[in-house]
Design an enzyme around this catalytic site. Structure first.
Site, PDB file in Angstrom:
ATOM      1  CG  ASP A   7      -0.368   0.212   2.529  1.00  0.00           C
ATOM      2  OD1 ASP A   7       0.884   0.320   2.611  1.00  0.00           O
ATOM      3  OD2 ASP A   7      -1.110   0.292   3.528  1.00  0.00           O
ATOM      4  CB  CYS A  64       1.109  -2.254   4.705  1.00  0.00           C
ATOM      5  SG  CYS A  64       0.922  -3.310   6.158  1.00  0.00           S
ATOM      6  N   GLY A  65       2.517  -0.289   6.231  1.00  0.00           N
ATOM      7  CA  GLY A  65       3.177   0.466   7.289  1.00  0.00           C
ATOM      8  C   GLY A  65       3.749  -0.435   8.360  1.00  0.00           C
ATOM      9  CB  THR A  66       2.279  -2.377  10.922  1.00  0.00           C
ATOM     10  OG1 THR A  66       1.062  -2.842  10.300  1.00  0.00           O
ATOM     11  CG2 THR A  66       2.034  -1.018  11.559  1.00  0.00           C
ATOM     12  N   GLY A  67       3.025  -4.096   8.213  1.00  0.00           N
ATOM     13  CA  GLY A  67       2.998  -5.491   7.759  1.00  0.00           C
ATOM     14  C   GLY A  67       1.802  -6.250   8.307  1.00  0.00           C
ATOM     15  CB  ILE A  68      -0.146  -5.804  11.399  1.00  0.00           C
ATOM     16  CG1 ILE A  68       1.103  -5.927  12.270  1.00  0.00           C
ATOM     17  CG2 ILE A  68      -1.333  -6.484  12.084  1.00  0.00           C
ATOM     18  CD1 ILE A  68       1.038  -5.128  13.568  1.00  0.00           C
ATOM     19  N   GLY A  69      -1.627  -5.363   8.681  1.00  0.00           N
ATOM     20  CA  GLY A  69      -2.850  -5.379   7.882  1.00  0.00           C
ATOM     21  C   GLY A  69      -2.715  -6.312   6.691  1.00  0.00           C
ATOM     22  CG  HIS A  97      10.045 -23.978  12.773  1.00  0.00           C
ATOM     23  ND1 HIS A  97      10.033 -23.949  14.150  1.00  0.00           N
ATOM     24  CD2 HIS A  97      11.318 -24.280  12.422  1.00  0.00           C
ATOM     25  CE1 HIS A  97      11.249 -24.236  14.613  1.00  0.00           C
ATOM     26  NE2 HIS A  97      12.049 -24.427  13.573  1.00  0.00           N
ATOM     27  NE  ARG A 132       9.958 -30.118  15.730  1.00  0.00           N
ATOM     28  CZ  ARG A 132      11.178 -30.121  15.192  1.00  0.00           C
ATOM     29  NH1 ARG A 132      11.583 -31.159  14.479  1.00  0.00           N
ATOM     30  NH2 ARG A 132      11.994 -29.095  15.346  1.00  0.00           N
ATOM     31  CG  HIS A 133       8.360 -28.022  11.547  1.00  0.00           C
ATOM     32  ND1 HIS A 133       7.947 -27.363  12.682  1.00  0.00           N
ATOM     33  CD2 HIS A 133       9.704 -28.169  11.660  1.00  0.00           C
ATOM     34  CE1 HIS A 133       8.997 -27.111  13.454  1.00  0.00           C
ATOM     35  NE2 HIS A 133      10.074 -27.601  12.854  1.00  0.00           N
TER      36      HIS A 133
HETATM   37  C1  RB5 Z   1      -1.726   2.879   6.496  1.00  0.00           C
HETATM   38  O1  RB5 Z   1      -1.757   4.093   7.173  1.00  0.00           O
HETATM   39  C2  RB5 Z   1      -1.474   1.735   7.455  1.00  0.00           C
HETATM   40  O2  RB5 Z   1      -2.590   1.555   8.274  1.00  0.00           O
HETATM   41  C3  RB5 Z   1      -1.150   0.473   6.699  1.00  0.00           C
HETATM   42  O3  RB5 Z   1      -0.043   0.689   5.890  1.00  0.00           O
HETATM   43  C4  RB5 Z   1      -0.794  -0.738   7.527  1.00  0.00           C
HETATM   44  O4  RB5 Z   1       0.172  -0.443   8.491  1.00  0.00           O
HETATM   45  C5  RB5 Z   1      -1.916  -1.486   8.084  1.00  0.00           C
HETATM   46  O5  RB5 Z   1      -1.740  -2.513   8.738  1.00  0.00           O
END
Ligand code: RB5
Length: 141
Positions: A7, A64-69, A97, A132-133
């Site tokens: 993104d 993305c910003g965090t990779g989490i989304g 793993h 196991r994996h």
């Molecule tokens: C965008 O501002 C940010 O929310 C997106 O890049 C990401 O970090 C979401 O997980």
């Protein structure tokens, strides 16, 4: 063949990583986004995840910003094991793993140098093939 997407938060890192893939002679397809303008990460995570799940692409990279989304969205696609990595140990372990097939990274979390290091580990580390994996992964499926 690598499917890569981002993104706006990951746009600059994606440009850097694509250059790195080119330098390494690794083929990839850019699934966008194609400018640093604000956009929605699922619009890029889902197409990359579907492309990897289909078998057309060996692995994916999402930034993305965090990779989490990106990881939350990509993991909605059956067959995807998307891992957020911010350190080399996790990158190695998730290949050995979890047989992770998509790497997610946060451009607001790690440096460019760390992102390159993690990407190389993700691309170069094979799955351990240990029973196991395999058993644990099959329980996810
Ligand atoms: C965008 O501002 C940010 O929310 C997106 O890049 C990401 O970090 C979401 O997980």
């Amino acid at each position: 063949m690598i499917a890569i997407g981002c993104d706006h938060g990951g746009y600059a890192y994606k440009q850097m990583l694509m250059q790195h893939l080119e330098d390494r002679g690794i083929r990839y397809q850019d699934f966008g986004c194609f400018s640093p303008d604000s956009c929605d990460y699922p619009d890029y995570a889902i197409p990359v995840a579907k492309a990897v799940a289909s078998g057309e692409f060996e692995k994916g990279i999402l930034i993305c910003g965090t990779g989490i989304g990106m990881s939350i969205a990509a993991n909605k696609v059956h067959g995807i094991r998307a891992a957020v990595c911010g350190d080399s140990f996790s990158a190695t372990a998730t290949r050995e793993h979890n047989d992770a097939n998509i790497l997610c990274m946060g451009a607001r979390v790690i440096s460019e140098a760390k992102a390159l290091e993690i990407t190389d580990i993700f691309l170069d580390t094979p799955f351990s093939e240990e029973e196991r994996h395999k058993r644990r992964i099959s329980k996810i499926e």
